[in-house]
Write a protein that holds these residues in place. Structure first.
Motif, mmCIF file in Angstrom:
data_model
loop_
_atom_site.group_PDB
_atom_site.id
_atom_site.type_symbol
_atom_site.label_atom_id
_atom_site.label_comp_id
_atom_site.label_asym_id
_atom_site.label_seq_id
_atom_site.Cartn_x
_atom_site.Cartn_y
_atom_site.Cartn_z
ATOM 1 N N THR A 210 -6.253 13.043 3.227
ATOM 2 C CA THR A 210 -5.464 13.477 2.327
ATOM 3 C C THR A 210 -4.933 13.151 2.234
ATOM 4 O OG1 THR A 210 -7.171 15.603 3.195
ATOM 5 C CG2 THR A 210 -4.599 15.885 2.224
ATOM 6 N N TYR A 211 -4.199 12.699 3.514
ATOM 7 C CA TYR A 211 -2.698 12.399 3.426
ATOM 8 C C TYR A 211 -2.838 10.662 3.159
ATOM 9 C CZ TYR A 211 -0.550 15.716 5.314
ATOM 10 O OH TYR A 211 0.212 17.501 6.096
ATOM 11 N N ILE A 212 -3.694 9.999 3.558
ATOM 12 C CA ILE A 212 -3.559 8.586 3.012
ATOM 13 C C ILE A 212 -3.934 8.776 1.070
ATOM 14 C CG2 ILE A 212 -4.922 6.451 2.457
ATOM 15 C CD1 ILE A 212 -6.102 6.595 5.776
ATOM 16 N N LYS A 213 -4.085 9.353 0.551
ATOM 17 C CA LYS A 213 -4.831 9.827 -1.063
ATOM 18 C C LYS A 213 -3.714 10.224 -1.063
ATOM 19 C CE LYS A 213 -6.958 13.275 -3.753
ATOM 20 N NZ LYS A 213 -7.631 14.538 -4.405
ATOM 21 N N GLU A 214 -2.344 11.161 -0.501
ATOM 22 C CA GLU A 214 -1.454 11.209 -1.391
ATOM 23 C C GLU A 214 -0.137 10.374 -1.037
ATOM 24 O OE1 GLU A 214 0.017 14.111 -2.867
ATOM 25 O OE2 GLU A 214 -2.002 14.393 -2.524
ATOM 26 N N ILE A 215 -0.509 9.122 -0.266
ATOM 27 C CA ILE A 215 0.382 8.155 0.457
ATOM 28 C C ILE A 215 -0.061 7.117 -0.752
ATOM 29 C CG2 ILE A 215 0.711 5.690 1.368
ATOM 30 C CD1 ILE A 215 0.490 7.944 4.244
ATOM 31 N N ILE A 216 -1.430 6.671 -0.767
ATOM 32 C CA ILE A 216 -1.821 5.594 -2.639
ATOM 33 C C ILE A 216 -1.317 6.264 -3.301
ATOM 34 C CG2 ILE A 216 -3.123 4.730 -3.406
ATOM 35 C CD1 ILE A 216 -4.942 4.643 -0.382
ATOM 36 N N GLY A 217 -1.488 7.177 -3.957
ATOM 37 C CA GLY A 217 -0.876 8.346 -4.758
ATOM 38 C C GLY A 217 0.473 7.852 -5.440
ATOM 39 N N LEU A 218 1.535 8.636 -4.521
ATOM 40 C CA LEU A 218 2.814 7.921 -5.099
ATOM 41 C C LEU A 218 3.213 6.601 -4.919
ATOM 42 C CD1 LEU A 218 5.543 9.595 -4.420
ATOM 43 C CD2 LEU A 218 6.324 8.965 -2.593
ATOM 44 N N ALA A 219 3.346 6.000 -4.109
ATOM 45 C CA ALA A 219 3.130 4.435 -4.256
ATOM 46 C C ALA A 219 2.219 3.992 -5.676
ATOM 47 C CB ALA A 219 1.756 4.011 -3.088
ATOM 48 N N VAL A 220 1.353 4.488 -5.797
ATOM 49 C CA VAL A 220 1.224 3.996 -8.065
ATOM 50 C C VAL A 220 1.665 4.934 -8.856
ATOM 51 C CG1 VAL A 220 -0.448 4.360 -9.396
ATOM 52 C CG2 VAL A 220 -1.759 3.959 -6.995
ATOM 53 N N ASN A 221 2.422 6.121 -8.135
ATOM 54 C CA ASN A 221 3.138 6.916 -9.777
ATOM 55 C C ASN A 221 4.427 5.949 -9.093
ATOM 56 O OD1 ASN A 221 1.147 8.729 -10.472
ATOM 57 N ND2 ASN A 221 2.038 9.440 -9.028
ATOM 58 N N TYR A 222 4.674 5.508 -8.129
ATOM 59 C CA TYR A 222 6.353 5.091 -8.216
ATOM 60 C C TYR A 222 6.002 3.973 -8.754
ATOM 61 C CZ TYR A 222 10.585 2.658 -6.513
ATOM 62 O OH TYR A 222 11.680 2.232 -6.104
ATOM 63 N N ILE A 223 4.893 2.613 -8.606
ATOM 64 C CA ILE A 223 5.116 1.750 -9.143
ATOM 65 C C ILE A 223 5.055 1.495 -10.959
ATOM 66 C CG2 ILE A 223 3.801 -0.718 -9.493
ATOM 67 C CD1 ILE A 223 3.001 -0.343 -6.330
ATOM 68 N N SER A 224 4.285 2.439 -11.679
ATOM 69 C CA SER A 224 4.105 2.619 -12.498
ATOM 70 C C SER A 224 5.000 3.380 -13.532
ATOM 71 C CB SER A 224 2.801 3.445 -12.919
ATOM 72 O OG SER A 224 2.655 5.061 -12.200
ATOM 73 N N GLY A 225 6.420 4.234 -12.226
ATOM 74 C CA GLY A 225 7.119 4.842 -13.203
ATOM 75 C C GLY A 225 7.118 6.322 -13.611
ATOM 76 N N ARG A 226 5.891 6.558 -12.881
ATOM 77 C CA ARG A 226 5.873 8.010 -13.649
ATOM 78 C C ARG A 226 6.259 9.165 -12.667
ATOM 79 N NH1 ARG A 226 -0.693 7.221 -14.886
ATOM 80 N NH2 ARG A 226 -0.846 6.497 -13.144
ATOM 81 N N GLY A 227 6.350 8.783 -10.859
ATOM 82 C CA GLY A 227 6.892 9.547 -10.432
ATOM 83 C C GLY A 227 7.758 8.663 -8.768
#
Length: 227
Positions: A210-227
């Protein structure tokens, strides 16, 4: 790899690495420490203030093989949203959730949740439903439109699982939705230290997922500029 390796030294090396990795990710102590660092503490609400809305993110229900809705392990999101409305802390309870499956059925979480809110005797006049979103990004954009349509101003209380709050709050704020974190459904990191935390647990593996999924999601959103 240890089974397939023919070289004895490599076989032993792979076996030790495998055991070490298994113990690392099945160790409750480590995942509980990560959760305490990752989870956002609930903000202190203003005393006697009624906020305009509690935005409850979906993910607390799904459908069975017959297409009937059922609550999941994240049902605390729904419970906390109802309590906020019932105790007068918010005027509206807004449920945001459609169907995020890759091959979605006709089930829409928000639409199903409306009936559950009515069963809990929440007045129709206090219910707002968004049932088209498939992910957190769409939760934020469609919720923003719905709140503007009904003339509701922030700040709003954002209700979602503690492990999901860091990513979802960033997305909402990035889209200009003024939210106050109201985390719930804590799955790790809430108890006092215990020696039993060093005993391997299959449940710890699931929490890491669960937490790895959230960390990856946050990183992807940060890189893409969406969060």
């Amino acid at each position: 790899m240890a089974v397939l390796a023919k070289n004895i030294k490599r076989k032993r090396k792979y076996l030790l690495w495998g055991i070490g990795l298994l113990y690392f990710f099945s160790n409750p102590f480590l995942i509980n420490r990560l959760a305490r660092a990752w989870d956002i503490a609930p903000a202190e609400l203003e005393k006697n203030k009624t906020y305009s809305a509690a935005i409850v993110l979906g993910g607390f229900a799904s459908d069975d093989k017959e297409g009937r809705g059922m609550f999941s392990s994240a049902s605390d999101r729904f419970i906390q949203g109802v309590l906020l409305q019932k105790t007068g802390r918010v005027k509206y309870i807004l449920i945001s959730g459609g169907n995020g499956n890759l091959n979605p059925s006709a089930f829409r979480e928000g639409a199903w949740a409306r009936y559950q809110l009515q069963a809990a005797q929440v007045p129709d006049s206090c219910i707002l439903i968004e049932d088209q979103s498939r992910n957190t990004l769409e939760n934020a954009s469609l919720t923003k439109t719905l709140l503007q349509k009904h003339g509701q101003r922030g700040p709003y209380l954002l209700v979602t699982s503690a492990f999901h709050m860091r990513r979802s709050a960033r997305i909402f704020k990035k889209m200009g939705v003024d939210v106050i974190p109201y985390p719930c459904n804590y799955i790790a990191g809430t108890g006092d230290f215990s020696l039993s935390e060093f005993v391997p647990s299959a449940d710890a593996l699931n929490k890491w997922n669960t937490y790895i999924k959230e960390i990856i999601g946050l990183a992807v959103n940060y890189i893409s500029g969406r969060g």
